[in-house]
Design a protein around this motif. Structure first.
Motif, PDB file in Angstrom:
ATOM      1  N   LYS A 233       0.843  -1.195   0.000  1.00  9.66           N
ATOM      2  CA  LYS A 233       0.000   0.000   0.000  1.00  9.66           C
ATOM      3  C   LYS A 233       0.878   1.245   0.000  1.00  9.66           C
ATOM      4  O   LYS A 233       1.904   1.292   0.680  1.00  9.66           O
ATOM      5  CB  LYS A 233      -0.922   0.030   1.228  1.00  9.66           C
ATOM      6  N   GLY A 234       0.481   2.246  -0.775  1.00 10.74           N
ATOM      7  CA  GLY A 234       1.159   3.529  -0.751  1.00 10.74           C
ATOM      8  C   GLY A 234       0.837   4.262   0.544  1.00 10.74           C
ATOM      9  O   GLY A 234      -0.326   4.294   0.970  1.00 10.74           O
ATOM     10  N   VAL A 235       1.842   4.834   1.191  1.00  4.86           N
ATOM     11  CA  VAL A 235       1.644   5.470   2.505  1.00  4.86           C
ATOM     12  C   VAL A 235       2.373   6.804   2.580  1.00  4.86           C
ATOM     13  O   VAL A 235       3.272   7.088   1.784  1.00  4.86           O
ATOM     14  CB  VAL A 235       2.148   4.567   3.655  1.00  4.86           C
TER      15      VAL A 235
ATOM     16  N   GLU B  73      -4.871  -2.655   9.729  1.00  2.00           N
ATOM     17  CA  GLU B  73      -5.955  -3.555   9.341  1.00  2.00           C
ATOM     18  C   GLU B  73      -5.868  -3.912   7.852  1.00  2.00           C
ATOM     19  O   GLU B  73      -6.064  -5.072   7.475  1.00  2.00           O
ATOM     20  CB  GLU B  73      -7.296  -2.878   9.654  1.00  2.00           C
ATOM     21  N   GLN B  74      -5.547  -2.922   7.016  1.00  2.00           N
ATOM     22  CA  GLN B  74      -5.457  -3.174   5.574  1.00  2.00           C
ATOM     23  C   GLN B  74      -4.291  -4.104   5.227  1.00  2.00           C
ATOM     24  O   GLN B  74      -4.397  -4.949   4.337  1.00  2.00           O
ATOM     25  CB  GLN B  74      -5.303  -1.850   4.824  1.00  2.00           C
ATOM     26  N   LEU B  75      -3.176  -3.942   5.944  1.00  2.00           N
ATOM     27  CA  LEU B  75      -2.011  -4.790   5.677  1.00  2.00           C
ATOM     28  C   LEU B  75      -2.030  -6.083   6.478  1.00  2.00           C
ATOM     29  O   LEU B  75      -1.186  -6.956   6.273  1.00  2.00           O
ATOM     30  CB  LEU B  75      -0.723  -4.021   6.006  1.00  2.00           C
TER      31      LEU B  75
ATOM     32  N   GLU C 232      -8.697   9.301   7.513  1.00  2.00           N
ATOM     33  CA  GLU C 232      -7.748   9.315   6.397  1.00  2.00           C
ATOM     34  C   GLU C 232      -6.324   9.081   6.889  1.00  2.00           C
ATOM     35  O   GLU C 232      -5.567   8.303   6.304  1.00  2.00           O
ATOM     36  CB  GLU C 232      -7.839  10.655   5.659  1.00  2.00           C
ATOM     37  N   LEU C 233      -5.946   9.760   7.978  1.00  2.00           N
ATOM     38  CA  LEU C 233      -4.617   9.553   8.536  1.00  2.00           C
ATOM     39  C   LEU C 233      -4.445   8.121   9.037  1.00  2.00           C
ATOM     40  O   LEU C 233      -3.406   7.498   8.837  1.00  2.00           O
ATOM     41  CB  LEU C 233      -4.370  10.534   9.690  1.00  2.00           C
ATOM     42  N   ASN C 234      -5.472   7.613   9.702  1.00  2.00           N
ATOM     43  CA  ASN C 234      -5.413   6.251  10.240  1.00  2.00           C
ATOM     44  C   ASN C 234      -5.068   5.230   9.175  1.00  2.00           C
ATOM     45  O   ASN C 234      -4.399   4.235   9.439  1.00  2.00           O
ATOM     46  CB  ASN C 234      -6.765   5.873  10.870  1.00  2.00           C
ATOM     47  N   SER C 235      -5.542   5.465   7.966  1.00  2.00           N
ATOM     48  CA  SER C 235      -5.389   4.477   6.897  1.00  2.00           C
ATOM     49  C   SER C 235      -4.131   4.688   6.056  1.00  2.00           C
ATOM     50  O   SER C 235      -3.838   3.858   5.189  1.00  2.00           O
ATOM     51  CB  SER C 235      -6.611   4.510   5.969  1.00  2.00           C
ATOM     52  N   ASN C 236      -3.402   5.791   6.298  1.00  2.91           N
ATOM     53  CA  ASN C 236      -2.297   6.103   5.387  1.00  2.91           C
ATOM     54  C   ASN C 236      -0.984   6.486   6.042  1.00  2.91           C
ATOM     55  O   ASN C 236       0.022   6.591   5.347  1.00  2.91           O
ATOM     56  CB  ASN C 236      -2.705   7.249   4.448  1.00  2.91           C
ATOM     57  N   VAL C 237      -0.956   6.688   7.342  1.00  4.33           N
ATOM     58  CA  VAL C 237       0.227   7.283   7.948  1.00  4.33           C
ATOM     59  C   VAL C 237       1.147   6.273   8.627  1.00  4.33           C
ATOM     60  O   VAL C 237       0.688   5.281   9.212  1.00  4.33           O
ATOM     61  CB  VAL C 237      -0.175   8.381   8.961  1.00  4.33           C
TER      62      VAL C 237
END
Length: 407
Positions: free
Chosen positions: A111-113, A155-157, A193-198
């Motif tokens: 995933k891009g982060v 969670e996504q990873l 948004e931060l939770n899913s990308n940072v």
């Protein structure tokens, strides 16, 4: 002075009637202050949650960085520069950051982060980032391979604490930036948004990874929740080289959130408008009752020679005095309630708490103690009460003494 004394004596001739009117104004002011305090408090806290973990209320970066957010547009950290900024009494904290983007990989998932290199001590002091750790621990000193990730990203990873995450990106001067890092903690932030990308990592580690020793992409500035953004921005611009650096407010950096708040506020303005209409009817009802109860008294006073316009003036003074008493009591009550709820905010529990947390919001209702709330709401109610108090005076000017005495 004589008319003021006469008006003051008149309002206490019937204490019960006066107290009913004062109570109407009191509850009007109290309701208006409480409603505005909770709406402003929720917005202020939402903004604080988002900006403290991302952009800051104000952000200083190299000129041109915002148009091309690349590590190539970073600048060298300068302690003297930071000290000058901290001399501003409005600045509550500085957070040096090196922000980059990378591809994260764990097992068969990628995933891009957004990778934020931070000073762990500054973040802990300024925005209590350590308190957002829901699993694992916060950064330990002298450890170069530690990272914190958002709960949504975990969670996504399908990654957990103590798992190893691979990051691949581009460093300074187009160098390669790749490394393996240990997940020491998982964060639950106030922004989905931060939770899913940072991903957070120590600043020194990030600088080493990207070959950008002692360089920053931005310096995030924290202010008090109720600080004036524009005047604070101007004050910062006065102490920096605006040819080399640029200062932006969170509204400029996150216009979508600003627009959301503006749109949501419109609905609240409608609600508070309805509240003012209800308040107006309540006040008008008490003034109407006061006028009809004293109809015979007004007729007798006019019959024995008192001028109608002077009587109307005294009644106007009575209404203003009663309104002022109600407003003063309402402000004192509002200060008490807002102070109490600011110190001990309302916290949700059970299923409602879970709903808030699922959407990435704190399950807490905050109240704002901004002095403007008390001034504006009090003035609005006082103006309404004063305008409505014109009615008794108007009735007196049209009063026929004979009809009033026989009523």
């Amino acid at each position: 002075m004589m008319f003021l004394k006469l008006a003051w004596l008149n309002i206490w001739r019937n204490g019960r009637r006066t107290m009913i009117t004062v109570a109407s104004v009191f509850f009007a002011v109290l309701l208006a202050i409480t409603f505005r305090s909770v709406t402003d408090g929720v917005y202020e806290n939402m903004i604080h949650n988002v900006v403290s973990y991302s952009s800051g209320y104000l952000q200083i970066h190299k000129k041109g960085y915002w148009d091309e957010q690349s590590i190539e547009n970073s600048f060298e950290a300068d302690e003297e520069f930071s000290k000058r900024l901290l001399d501003n009494p409005r600045v509550t904290g500085l957070m040096p950051r090196l922000e980059t983007f990378a591809l994260s990989s764990f097992a068969d998932k990628t995933k891009g982060v957004m990778v934020l290199g931070i000073d762990p001590t500054s973040e802990e002091k300024v925005n209590q980032l350590n308190e957002k750790v829901v699993e694992g621990i916060y950064f330990e000193s002298n450890s170069a391979d530690q990272i914190l990730i958002g709960s949504g990203l975990a969670e996504q990873l399908n990654a957990k604490v103590n798992d190893t995450l691979v990051l691949i990106g581009q460093g300074y001067h187009a160098s390669s930036a790749a490394g393996k890092f240990n997940i020491v903690g998982i964060l639950k932030l106030g922004s989905p948004e931060l939770n899913s990308n940072v991903i957070y990592m120590p600043l020194k580690t990030s600088q080493y990874l990207h070959g950008a020793e002692n360089r920053l992409t931005s310096l995030s500035i924290m202010l008090g929740k109720t600080s004036d953004l524009e005047s604070s921005k101007e004050a910062i611009e006065n102490v920096i080289d605006t040819e080399a650096y640029e200062v932006m407010t969170w509204k400029q950096m996150m216009p979508e959130m600003d627009q959301f708040i503006e749109a949501d506020s419109s609905g609240h303005y409608i609600v508070i408008g309805i509240l003012y209409i209800i308040i107006s009817f309540g006040l008008f009802g008490t003034l109407l009752m006061m006028t009809f109860e004293r109809n015979r008294e007004f007729g007798i006073l006019i019959a024995i020679g008192m001028k109608k316009h002077l009587l109307a003036y005294v009644i106007q003074l009575e209404s203003i005095m009663i309104s002022l008493m109600g407003c003063l009591m309402g402000v004192l009550g509002g200060i008490l309630i807002v102070h109490l709820l600011t110190e001990y905010p309302v916290q949700f529990s059970g299923s409602l708490r879970e709903v808030y947390e699922d959407y990435g919001f704190e399950p807490i209702i905050y109240f704002s103690g901004n002095i403007r709330i008390f001034i504006y709401q009090t003035l609005i109610v006082l103006v309404l009460a004063t305008l409505l108090s014109l009615y008794p005076g108007f009735k007196v000017l049209r009063l026929r003494p004979v009809d009033a005495i026989n009523s």
